[in-house]
Design an enzyme around this catalytic site. Sequence first.
Site, PDB file in Angstrom:
ATOM      1  NE  ARG A  36      -4.363  -1.504   1.742  1.00 57.41           N
ATOM      2  CZ  ARG A  36      -5.233  -2.023   2.608  1.00 57.41           C
ATOM      3  NH1 ARG A  36      -4.961  -2.016   3.895  1.00 57.41           N
ATOM      4  NH2 ARG A  36      -6.366  -2.533   2.182  1.00 57.41           N
ATOM      5  CE  LYS A 197     -13.252 -10.868   5.792  1.00 53.49           C
ATOM      6  NZ  LYS A 197     -12.484  -9.769   5.201  1.00 53.49           N
ATOM      7  N   GLY A 351      -7.735  -8.876   0.888  1.00 53.25           N
ATOM      8  CA  GLY A 351      -6.425  -9.001   1.534  1.00 53.25           C
ATOM      9  C   GLY A 351      -5.862 -10.408   1.452  1.00 53.25           C
ATOM     10  N   GLY A 374     -12.462  -4.672   1.154  1.00 53.43           N
ATOM     11  CA  GLY A 374     -13.849  -4.242   1.378  1.00 53.43           C
ATOM     12  C   GLY A 374     -14.287  -3.214   0.348  1.00 53.43           C
TER      13      GLY A 374
HETATM   14  N1  LIG Z   1     -13.091 -24.349   2.842  1.00 54.34           N
HETATM   15  C1  LIG Z   1     -12.768 -23.418   3.721  1.00 54.34           C
HETATM   16  N2  LIG Z   1     -13.099 -23.543   5.003  1.00 54.34           N
HETATM   17  C2  LIG Z   1     -12.757 -22.599   5.911  1.00 54.34           C
HETATM   18  N3  LIG Z   1     -12.072 -21.465   5.606  1.00 54.34           N
HETATM   19  C3  LIG Z   1     -11.711 -21.297   4.333  1.00 54.34           C
HETATM   20  C4  LIG Z   1     -12.037 -22.245   3.335  1.00 54.34           C
HETATM   21  N4  LIG Z   1     -11.553 -21.787   2.169  1.00 54.34           N
HETATM   22  C5  LIG Z   1     -10.929 -20.621   2.427  1.00 54.34           C
HETATM   23  N5  LIG Z   1     -11.016 -20.314   3.730  1.00 54.34           N
HETATM   24  C6  LIG Z   1     -10.427 -19.165   4.432  1.00 54.34           C
HETATM   25  O1  LIG Z   1     -10.936 -17.965   3.933  1.00 54.34           O
HETATM   26  C7  LIG Z   1     -10.084 -16.921   4.380  1.00 54.34           C
HETATM   27  C8  LIG Z   1     -10.168 -15.756   3.454  1.00 54.34           C
HETATM   28  O2  LIG Z   1     -11.490 -15.340   3.346  1.00 54.34           O
HETATM   29  P1  LIG Z   1     -11.920 -13.846   2.993  1.00 54.34           P
HETATM   30  O3  LIG Z   1     -11.512 -12.951   4.104  1.00 54.34           O
HETATM   31  O4  LIG Z   1     -13.361 -13.916   2.643  1.00 54.34           O
HETATM   32  O5  LIG Z   1     -11.030 -13.546   1.681  1.00 54.34           O
HETATM   33  P2  LIG Z   1     -10.413 -12.154   1.158  1.00 54.34           P
HETATM   34  O6  LIG Z   1      -9.631 -11.530   2.305  1.00 54.34           O
HETATM   35  O7  LIG Z   1      -9.535 -12.503   0.002  1.00 54.34           O
HETATM   36  O8  LIG Z   1     -11.595 -11.312   0.794  1.00 54.34           O
HETATM   37  C9  LIG Z   1      -8.704 -17.531   4.417  1.00 54.34           C
HETATM   38  O9  LIG Z   1      -8.146 -17.277   5.682  1.00 54.34           O
HETATM   39  C10 LIG Z   1      -8.940 -19.021   4.195  1.00 54.34           C
HETATM   40  O10 LIG Z   1      -8.225 -19.832   5.095  1.00 54.34           O
HETATM   41  O1  LIG Z   2      -7.485  -2.679   5.244  1.00 53.68           O
HETATM   42  C1  LIG Z   2      -8.530  -2.159   4.868  1.00 53.68           C
HETATM   43  O2  LIG Z   2      -9.608  -2.863   4.437  1.00 53.68           O
HETATM   44  P1  LIG Z   2      -9.512  -4.331   3.672  1.00 53.68           P
HETATM   45  O3  LIG Z   2      -8.854  -5.308   4.612  1.00 53.68           O
HETATM   46  O4  LIG Z   2     -10.962  -4.694   3.415  1.00 53.68           O
HETATM   47  O5  LIG Z   2      -8.747  -4.101   2.395  1.00 53.68           O
HETATM   48  C2  LIG Z   2      -8.692  -0.644   4.823  1.00 53.68           C
HETATM   49  O6  LIG Z   2      -7.516   0.004   5.256  1.00 53.68           O
HETATM   50  C3  LIG Z   2      -9.894  -0.239   5.648  1.00 53.68           C
HETATM   51  O7  LIG Z   2      -9.683  -0.585   6.981  1.00 53.68           O
HETATM   52  P2  LIG Z   2     -10.922  -0.805   7.956  1.00 53.68           P
HETATM   53  O8  LIG Z   2     -11.655  -2.049   7.484  1.00 53.68           O
HETATM   54  O9  LIG Z   2     -10.347  -0.935   9.351  1.00 53.68           O
HETATM   55  O10 LIG Z   2     -11.805   0.428   7.822  1.00 53.68           O
END
Ligand SMILES: Nc1ncnc2c1ncn2[C@@H]1O[C@H](COP(=O)(O)OP(=O)(O)O)[C@@H](O)[C@H]1O
Ligand SMILES: O=C(OP(=O)(O)O)[C@H](O)COP(=O)(O)O
Length: 394
Positions: A36, A197, A351, A374
């Site tokens: 970033r 999520k 992320g 997000g």
């Molecule tokens: N089948 C699964 N069961 C549980 N967790 C999973 C599975 N597949 C992926 N994950 C978990 O999902 C997490 C990422 O999800 P998410 O936060 O939605 O993705 P991103 O940050 O890319 O948007 C990872 O930590 C991964 O371990």
């Molecule tokens: O890391 C961020 O969001 P992201 O993990 O969804 O990319 C941004 O810096 C926003 O942070 P926040 O979700 O604490 O408002």
Amino acid sequence: MNKKSVKDVDLKGKRVFCRVDFNVPMKDGQVTDETRIRAALSTINYLTEQGAKVILASHLGRPKGAVVEELRLTPVAKRLSELLGKEVKKADEAYGDSVKELVGTMNEGDVLLLENVRFYAGEEKNDPELAKAFAELADVYVNDAFGAAHRAHASTEGIAHHLPAVSGLLMEKELAVLGKAMSNPERPFTAIIGGAKVKDKIGVIENLLDKVDNLIIGGGLAYTFVKAQGHEIGKSLLEEDKMDLALSFIEKAKEKGVKFYMPVDVIVSDDFSEDANTKVVSIEEIPADWEALDIGPKTAEIYSEVIQNSKLVIWNGPMGVFELNKFAGGTKAVAEALAEANDTYSVIGGGDSAAAVEKFHLADRMSHISTGGGASLEFIEGKELPGVVALNDK
Ligand SMILES: Nc1ncnc2c1ncn2[C@@H]1O[C@H](COP(=O)(O)OP(=O)(O)O)[C@@H](O)[C@H]1O
Ligand SMILES: O=C(OP(=O)(O)O)[C@H](O)COP(=O)(O)O
């Protein structure tokens, strides 16, 4: 974009309050991923080249309106200074007399980084008084914090009502890339949605079905769909109250002629750990006591082929628990397919997806890795981003 950018305003000699997203991972007082910071360099360099006095502001973590020593931006200022090859002054506050004094000493081309704006309760509340106090430091407001553009906070939204307000180059690029992907996509257009999520991502799927040719579901998200179709999913991730919605998406995809891909085989595990027993089973055969933690090899092959045949792919969310090597294969296969598909424009958001691509050393083979997780999701969902809405129209 119909919003003004740094290219549309006179910056010579101006004090510019530039909101960036320096919310970077840190360990033991060191920045561990500087993606970033690097992403903001083009805007910062542009501003200094134009003769602006650059006042940078960012949040770091979620200190919730109080000073948290580990969340000071001092290590970021140090790393930024190295990357820019010039001194970056660091303020211990983000507004007020001491900061005004520092700004008063700045020359054209100087760079100052303010303290973490989330040390003040007014930031996340979008307090008009705090927004005004930020605005008093500057003549022009630039928002380059795409990753925080979905937040209506004092430094991302409120301040824009007090100063000429324009986008930075990163913000412009992110919006252009994602905007192009969503409004005039090259086809076949494929979206890959995975991760954990489920609640956050359901809205995205609905909107995507109006845009894409192929929708690929993977990761923990998949099992709500699998269960909704009447299959056993054992201990796999489930959002029970989203099953009806999941079924409606499968129906909607049929009506729209969107090809809807779900795992045909998975890697199941008897424990959520690296030394668990695992096996590959077909999607109808997940044992009641086991948990599906990755897509299987047949699924990876099918998904890779769809990717190879696509012109545009948006990928958000890993295919499995890639943090554990045993369950990284599906995510790696998708990342490799994207890397090898030379005619495919690939946009990675989120992320963990970005971290996965880094882990496999494939980041530089993707067309665009978004700095916002997000934010990119909300944009793709069709929501307006408050940090963008508040900027001046062209
Ligand atoms: N089948 C699964 N069961 C549980 N967790 C999973 C599975 N597949 C992926 N994950 C978990 O999902 C997490 C990422 O999800 P998410 O936060 O939605 O993705 P991103 O940050 O890319 O948007 C990872 O930590 C991964 O371990
Ligand atoms: O890391 C961020 O969001 P992201 O993990 O969804 O990319 C941004 O810096 C926003 O942070 P926040 O979700 O604490 O408002």
